[in-house]
Write an enzyme that holds these catalytic residues in place. Structure first.
Site, short mmCIF file in Angstrom:
data_model
loop_
_atom_site.label_atom_id
_atom_site.label_comp_id
_atom_site.label_asym_id
_atom_site.label_seq_id
_atom_site.Cartn_x
_atom_site.Cartn_y
_atom_site.Cartn_z
CG HIS A 189 -1.80 1.16 1.35
ND1 HIS A 189 -3.14 1.11 1.05
CD2 HIS A 189 -1.57 2.44 1.71
CE1 HIS A 189 -3.69 2.29 1.23
NE2 HIS A 189 -2.75 3.12 1.64
CD GLU A 190 1.41 3.61 3.65
OE1 GLU A 190 1.59 4.67 3.00
OE2 GLU A 190 0.36 3.36 4.27
CG HIS B 237 0.17 6.17 -0.81
ND1 HIS B 237 -0.88 6.79 -1.48
CD2 HIS B 237 -0.38 5.63 0.30
CE1 HIS B 237 -2.00 6.60 -0.78
NE2 HIS B 237 -1.73 5.90 0.29
CG HIS C 252 0.34 8.70 -7.13
ND1 HIS C 252 -0.82 8.99 -6.43
CD2 HIS C 252 0.15 9.22 -8.35
CE1 HIS C 252 -1.65 9.64 -7.22
NE2 HIS C 252 -1.08 9.79 -8.40
ZN LIG Z 1 -3.00 5.20 1.85
#
Ligand SMILES: [Zn+2]
Length: 679
Positions: free
Chosen positions: A470-471, A474, A477
């Site tokens: 998940h991290e 990010h 991105h």
């Molecule tokens: Zn998040």
């Protein structure tokens, strides 16, 4: 002679990274004061320009002002989250009003606002590109929300509100941290460890040693709290732990957050009304994909209806499991994780303890970074010469397929005193391409993964594996972004779009094709068995109805606090009970409260935005369904995701970006299918 403040100098470090080893706590305040005055001068120059306002001489100039200030404050705030001390907390509290005042000085500067408004008014006819137009709209909205259009008599009050909100949010967070640290469960009787896995017991021994105590110590930090709730057969102790966790900042001591909650909610409402909105939610949602409270409520309600039967089914299953295991009476909140784990083990014969040996942190790190190599062709190279704020932090240089430099990635994995709980991605510098110069980002992942013990390396739970993905999503991105302006680059996108790249990555944790390539037992070197992978996938819908329901309950609570049209007078617990009534499955327990520790909405940026997690799940499930259709490592699909979503930041309308990638508007079905709520 004046001693040079390293925060104000150019950083002569590799990749101009922050020189942590020479930065002292005492440097921050003077540096921030100096940087504010530099920024003020830059803004004065925009104002003093006698030419007619244009995008170039106003909006772009404003975008570029305050560069130094941003660089310094990001170091301060990032350290305050990952490596704080009493002194650093004090400095953060001291500079917080200075920063609020400075940003108010910009937005309440009438002359500047008039120039921005002029560019805004003519944005459709002045030949601006899409990115320039979006930047202009974003800046204009910032001014409006910053009180620029307020009448003189309302401005003082506006300033007071924003300054108090900033202070209260900080205090809210500190109270939660202090309350989390204040509790320990000290066990001295070995019988009380019944049910706990060896590894969890070892951690508790270490924790006790650290505190100069005999026996075992469990804490409210996740790596200790979560396994305790899952495995301890001692119901009384589980009850004690859960009550300690869920009564943090709710004990009428100096760390109580009740008043902060009420004050924050009321101040936010007052602020929204001052700016001409009916509710705080209405104000916040204006530039989101779900751009009104009605859209959010409808979205939450649709999912509520779709998940309600499954939530009741899940609850019934766990209650039955508990009764069969000898529990008399009703399932309580402190029983949920314990009997869930039992049933999960019975149904799928896997639990965290079976999975963990396959998820050694070193292997996971290599696999997660390698996944980005496989999908997007980018490479990660360790560099031990980049300064770090703690010896545990690791650093990587990131390069594109063609060898061009993309970013620096920091990773900081384990819990420490002074590190906030949970996991997050942050940046020390964002990407931009202004003044003819490309600036690449400095990106950091901070987590609280289980530490190695004396007998085993750090082994991640499945949940920690998905957290890492998940991290990392990010961070991709932020790493891959190619935009012109910092305010639109990387993760600077609408809040209900920002979790798409992160949640998208979590999908890989369930894919045999990926796990097969790296997950091996840390002792035997044996590949993760086929049937375990099949069970991970099958188990992924376990309790999903309940989980969806629970996320929705947080969303409803968040919306309840932020759609108030009158100041709240109700007590925090009564208000919360009412707001969560329709999603409550457990018997009521007095003395517990969620709102007072709900940092996302009271100390973070998720106010009237918590629904965004579910919203983004719809997007991520739909996006990933395109990968499963075309092959999960399909380079063409991956590159389309990279070009249309990951590189674009907020330079286009998020719905347009999604459609460009998926070929149509997002559909809710892939999410319902993935969670087993629909066939
Ligand atoms: Zn998040």
């Amino acid at each position: 002679m004046k001693i040079e403040n390293p925060l104000l100098l150019d950083w002569a470090t590799p990749f101009n990274t922050p020189p942590f080893e020479i930065i002292n706590t005492s440097h921050f305040k003077p540096a921030i004061e100096e940087a504010i005055s530099i920024a003020e001068k830059e803004i004065r120059e925009i104002n003093d320009n006698t030419d007619l306002p244009t995008f170039k001489n106003t909006v772009e100039k404003l975008e570029m002002a305050g560069d130094k200030l941003g660089r310094i404050t990001s170091v301060l705030f990032n350290l305050n989250n990952a490596e704080t001390t009493k002194d650093l907390q004090k400095i953060t509290q001291e500079v917080s009003p200075l920063l609020t005042r400075f940003s108010n000085d910009i937005t309440l500067n009438a002359r500047l606002f008039n120039r921005i408004a002029e560019v805004y008014k003519t944005r459709e006819v002045s030949g601006l590109g899409t990115e320039e137009k979006i930047l202009t709209e974003k800046k204009y909205r910032n001014f409006i929300l910053g009180g620029a259009a307020l009448r003189e008599e309302n401005r003082t009050r506006f300033r007071e509100i924003t300054e108090e909100l900033a202070m209260r949010s900080l205090r809210f967070e500190e109270n939660v941290l202090e309350e989390t640290n204040a509790f320990e469960l000290h066990i001295t009787n070995e019988n009380d460890l019944d049910g706990l896995p060896e590894r969890v017991i070892e951690m508790a021994v270490m924790e006790a040693k650290n505190r100069n105590k005999k026996g075992w110590v469990f804490t409210l930090h996740f790596p200790s709290y979560v396994p305790f709730m899952q495995y301890s057969s001692k119901r009384k102790l589980r009850e004690k732990m859960l009550k300690a966790y869920s009564s943090r900042a709710f004990k009428k001591n100096t760390n109580d957050n009740r008043e902060n909650v009420q004050k924050i909610v009321n101040l936010r409402l007052e602020l929204a009304k001052l700016l001409g909105f009916n509710t705080y939610a209405e104000m916040v949602l204006g530039d989101k994909m779900a751009d009104s409270p009605e859209k959010v409520e409808k979205f939450l309600h649709d999912l509520y209806k779709a998940s309600r039967p499954a939530a009741f089914r899940d609850f019934g299953n766990i209650q039955r499991q508990a009764t069969e295991s000898g529990l008399i009476g009703k399932l309580q909140r402190w029983d949920w994780a314990y009997y869930s784990e039992k049933l999960k083990k019975k149904l799928y014969a896997i639990d965290d303890e079976i999975l963990k040996p396959y998820f050694m942190l070193e292997n996971v790190e290599k696999a997660v970074l390698g996944l980005a190599t496989k999908l997007y062709g980018i490479k990660f190279i360790r560099n031990n010469n980049i300064p770090v704020y703690n010896p545990e932090v690791r650093t990587f240089e990131v390069y594109d397929n063609d060898g061009s430099f993309l970013a620096i990635l920091y990773t900081d994995y384990h819990p420490r005193q002074g590190k906030s709980g949970g996991a997050w991605m942050t940046t020390y510098r964002d990407q931009k391409h202004t003044g003819g110069k490309e600036t690449r980002p400095l990106v950091s992942i901070v987590t609280n993964f289980s530490r190695p013990t004396e007998s085993s390396p750090s082994l991640l739970s499945f949940n920690e594996l998905t957290t890492f993905l998940h991290e990392f999503g990010h961070s991709l991105h932020a790493i891959l972004t190619r935009c012109t302006y910092e305010s639109l680059s990387g993760t600077s996108v609408a809040h209900d779009f920002v979790e798409l790249p992160s949640q998208f990555m979590e999908n890989f944790a369930y894919e045999k094709e990926w796990l097969d390539t790296w997950a091996i037992h840390y002792i035997t070197g044996e590949k993760i068995p086929q049937e375990i992978i099949a069970k991970i996938k099958a188990a992924s819908v376990f309790n999903e109805g309940y989980a969806c329901y629970r996320q929705l309950s947080f969303g409803f609570l968040d919306m309840a606090w932020h759609t108030l049209t009158d100041p709240v007078k109700t007590e925090v617990d009564a208000f919360e009970e009412e707001a969560m009534k329709k999603t409550e499955l457990f018997p009521y327990v007095p003395g517990l409260n969620l709102s007072v520790a709900f940092g996302h909405i009271f100390a973070g940026g998720y106010a009237a935005g918590y629904y965004g997690y579910k919203w983004a799940e719809v997007l991520d499930a739909d996006a990933f369904s395109y990968f499963t259709e075309t092959g999960i490592f399909n380079r063409e699909t991956a590159m389309s995701f990279r070009r249309n979503i990951l590189e674009k930041g907020g330079t286009k309308n998020p719905l347009d970006l999604f459609i460009q990638f998926r070929g149509r508007e997002p559909s809710i079905d892939p999410l319902l299918i993935r969670s087993g709520l629909k066939r």
